[in-house]
Design a protein around this motif. Sequence first.
Motif, PDB file in Angstrom:
ATOM      1  N   UNK A  46      33.866  36.789  31.421  1.00 27.28           N
ATOM      2  CA  UNK A  46      33.936  38.236  31.624  1.00 27.28           C
ATOM      3  C   UNK A  46      33.651  39.002  30.333  1.00 27.28           C
ATOM      4  N   UNK A  47      33.921  38.425  29.165  1.00 30.65           N
ATOM      5  CA  UNK A  47      33.582  39.118  27.915  1.00 30.65           C
ATOM      6  C   UNK A  47      32.081  39.295  27.751  1.00 30.65           C
ATOM      7  N   UNK A  48      31.299  38.468  28.438  1.00 28.65           N
ATOM      8  CA  UNK A  48      29.842  38.561  28.347  1.00 28.65           C
ATOM      9  C   UNK A  48      29.243  39.278  29.547  1.00 28.65           C
ATOM     10  N   UNK A  49      30.094  39.823  30.421  1.00 24.83           N
ATOM     11  CA  UNK A  49      29.612  40.389  31.679  1.00 24.83           C
ATOM     12  C   UNK A  49      29.313  41.878  31.609  1.00 24.83           C
ATOM     13  N   UNK A  50      29.678  42.536  30.512  1.00 24.98           N
ATOM     14  CA  UNK A  50      29.462  43.983  30.415  1.00 24.98           C
ATOM     15  C   UNK A  50      27.974  44.309  30.541  1.00 24.98           C
ATOM     16  N   UNK A  51      27.660  45.242  31.447  1.00 26.95           N
ATOM     17  CA  UNK A  51      26.281  45.647  31.640  1.00 26.95           C
ATOM     18  C   UNK A  51      25.475  44.722  32.519  1.00 26.95           C
ATOM     19  N   UNK A  52      26.063  43.640  32.995  1.00 29.61           N
ATOM     20  CA  UNK A  52      25.357  42.729  33.897  1.00 29.61           C
ATOM     21  C   UNK A  52      25.548  43.182  35.339  1.00 29.61           C
ATOM     22  N   UNK A  53      24.720  42.676  36.217  1.00 31.00           N
ATOM     23  CA  UNK A  53      24.770  43.041  37.631  1.00 31.00           C
ATOM     24  C   UNK A  53      25.484  41.939  38.399  1.00 31.00           C
ATOM     25  N   UNK A  54      26.551  42.304  39.081  1.00 39.30           N
ATOM     26  CA  UNK A  54      27.338  41.337  39.835  1.00 39.30           C
ATOM     27  C   UNK A  54      26.508  40.794  40.995  1.00 39.30           C
ATOM     28  N   UNK A  55      26.448  39.471  41.123  1.00 36.84           N
ATOM     29  CA  UNK A  55      25.603  38.845  42.136  1.00 36.84           C
ATOM     30  C   UNK A  55      26.337  38.563  43.443  1.00 36.84           C
ATOM     31  N   UNK A  56      27.650  38.426  43.388  1.00 33.86           N
ATOM     32  CA  UNK A  56      28.445  38.139  44.582  1.00 33.86           C
ATOM     33  C   UNK A  56      29.702  39.000  44.543  1.00 33.86           C
ATOM     34  N   UNK A  57      30.267  39.272  45.714  1.00 31.48           N
ATOM     35  CA  UNK A  57      31.550  39.980  45.741  1.00 31.48           C
ATOM     36  C   UNK A  57      32.602  39.168  45.002  1.00 31.48           C
ATOM     37  N   UNK A  58      33.479  39.855  44.278  1.00 28.86           N
ATOM     38  CA  UNK A  58      34.643  39.215  43.670  1.00 28.86           C
ATOM     39  C   UNK A  58      35.843  39.541  44.552  1.00 28.86           C
ATOM     40  N   UNK A  59      36.442  38.496  45.139  1.00 26.69           N
ATOM     41  CA  UNK A  59      37.580  38.662  46.044  1.00 26.69           C
ATOM     42  C   UNK A  59      38.867  38.408  45.276  1.00 26.69           C
ATOM     43  N   UNK A  60      39.820  39.295  45.441  1.00 26.88           N
ATOM     44  CA  UNK A  60      41.079  39.180  44.695  1.00 26.88           C
ATOM     45  C   UNK A  60      41.872  37.961  45.142  1.00 26.88           C
ATOM     46  N   UNK A  61      42.248  37.075  44.201  1.00 25.39           N
ATOM     47  CA  UNK A  61      43.059  35.910  44.556  1.00 25.39           C
ATOM     48  C   UNK A  61      44.551  36.222  44.625  1.00 25.39           C
ATOM     49  N   UNK A  62      44.938  37.436  44.240  1.00 23.27           N
ATOM     50  CA  UNK A  62      46.352  37.796  44.192  1.00 23.27           C
ATOM     51  C   UNK A  62      46.525  39.234  44.690  1.00 23.27           C
ATOM     52  N   UNK A  63      47.786  39.597  44.967  1.00 27.56           N
ATOM     53  CA  UNK A  63      48.116  40.993  45.219  1.00 27.56           C
ATOM     54  C   UNK A  63      48.301  41.709  43.882  1.00 27.56           C
ATOM     55  N   UNK A  64      47.803  42.912  43.800  1.00 28.82           N
ATOM     56  CA  UNK A  64      47.994  43.734  42.600  1.00 28.82           C
ATOM     57  C   UNK A  64      48.589  45.071  43.030  1.00 28.82           C
ATOM     58  N   UNK A  65      49.809  45.395  42.595  1.00 26.36           N
ATOM     59  CA  UNK A  65      50.723  44.521  41.833  1.00 26.36           C
ATOM     60  C   UNK A  65      51.252  43.378  42.692  1.00 26.36           C
ATOM     61  N   UNK A  66      51.778  42.356  42.013  1.00 28.34           N
ATOM     62  CA  UNK A  66      52.250  41.163  42.725  1.00 28.34           C
ATOM     63  C   UNK A  66      53.583  41.393  43.417  1.00 28.34           C
ATOM     64  N   UNK A  67      54.327  42.440  43.007  1.00 32.18           N
ATOM     65  CA  UNK A  67      55.627  42.753  43.591  1.00 32.18           C
ATOM     66  C   UNK A  67      55.778  44.261  43.658  1.00 32.18           C
ATOM     67  N   UNK A  68      56.660  44.721  44.539  1.00 38.50           N
ATOM     68  CA  UNK A  68      57.080  46.117  44.432  1.00 38.50           C
ATOM     69  C   UNK A  68      57.694  46.314  43.054  1.00 38.50           C
ATOM     70  N   UNK A  69      57.333  47.380  42.367  1.00 40.11           N
ATOM     71  CA  UNK A  69      57.869  47.592  41.027  1.00 40.11           C
ATOM     72  C   UNK A  69      58.041  49.073  40.736  1.00 40.11           C
ATOM     73  N   UNK A  70      58.757  49.336  39.663  1.00 44.99           N
ATOM     74  CA  UNK A  70      59.068  50.715  39.297  1.00 44.99           C
ATOM     75  C   UNK A  70      57.899  51.344  38.547  1.00 44.99           C
TER      76      UNK A  70
END
Length: 423
Positions: A46-70
């Motif tokens: 990802x440090x080398x990805x700036x300005x590049x064109x994404x070739x495939x959808x990136x699907x989230x592997x987690x919930x963001x946020x992972x918990x209910x939080x304040x």
Amino acid sequence: MTARTTLAEIVSCLSDFDPKAVPVARAREAIERFVEPIDCVERVAIRAALGRVLARDVVSPIDVPAHDNSAMDGWAVRSQDLSADADTPLATIGTAYAGVAFDGAVGPGQAVRVMTGAVMPNGCDTVVIQEVVRADGDRIVVPRGQQAGQNRRLRGEDLARGRAALHAGRLIRPADLGLLASLGVAEVPVQRRLRVAFFSTGDELRSIGEPLDAGCVYDSNRYTLHGMLTRLGVELLDMGVVPDSREALEAAMRTASLHADAIVSSGGVSVGEADFTREVMDSLGEVAFWTIAMRPGRPMAFGRVGDAWYFGLPGNPVAVMVTFLFFVRDALIRQSGASPRPVLPLRARSVARMRKRPGRTEYQRAIVEPGPDGALQARITGSQGSGVLRSMSEANALVVLHHEQGDVAAGDWVDAIPFDGLM
């Protein structure tokens, strides 16, 4: 295997298409129909990805946020304990910190001190900000008027697990790098960088550092093209200055078509005796059109050589920049796999009269800035000759005088396209 459809066959299907004088809108439409994204994917950190064109959808592997939080520093409470008409006293039973789950559950009449980002204690659904709470030893008093669920971030409310976080075709920006990092994604699939070969043509051109003989000029077009192409993040193949000979131009075209996805040249696309581009293209490739009903930039070729798309730009410096902005830039972005963002014009009052002949689109270099009444005004930057590069350097926008438009009087409203950051 069926033969590849020729450009002539495709453009013949476009209504009212005259390859000898193509209106700007029709030329843009034709190029958009032809140019398709390259199909070559690579994975990068990802440090080398700036300005590049994404070739495939990136699907989230987690919930963001992972918990209910304040969402705030304050007190986590149960909304059912709070009175709508009076202040509510509650007993405090501990503190919840970010990154550490609170041990235990909150019962009726109890509250927990919470820090921003702390996981919501079991039983709590609301956070009361610390500024409004009155503390008294191991008890607090919550004022009336609190809303159930306030100041609480829900699990997955930013991004739910299994949902696309970024979509294919997106040009990755700094915020996207942060989003990817927040998902724990270390690498992403991106399109291979587009390879673009570019060169200037003309025996009169000299490179910087060479002496200027009588009648010669320094080649400025390659430097403006280099700058505009660099902003697109493509791989560059600078082929220098190609002499005015059929053999030299044919060799350059062959080399470029073998090593690049697109070819951009400047000069040599008019009908002069020393302009060999038409002969070479008849031999090596094909051209959809040679002329656009515009000023500056009337002589411009669009075609292909082998598998490489060819953009033959005029030789005059301003015409090079204008044709690049309105035809080449979007095509290369599309070929890179991204979707060009429309450049929306501003409305500005013309400071002075502009002469305009209907039947072609004209672009005037201008400075667009607020006038005395606060409304935008457009002031032309002197001589509008297509060889006056200084007028482009001083300008911050192009006033667009549309195809059927006539003369513009001082005070008339015109469309102006700011080009800072575009070229």
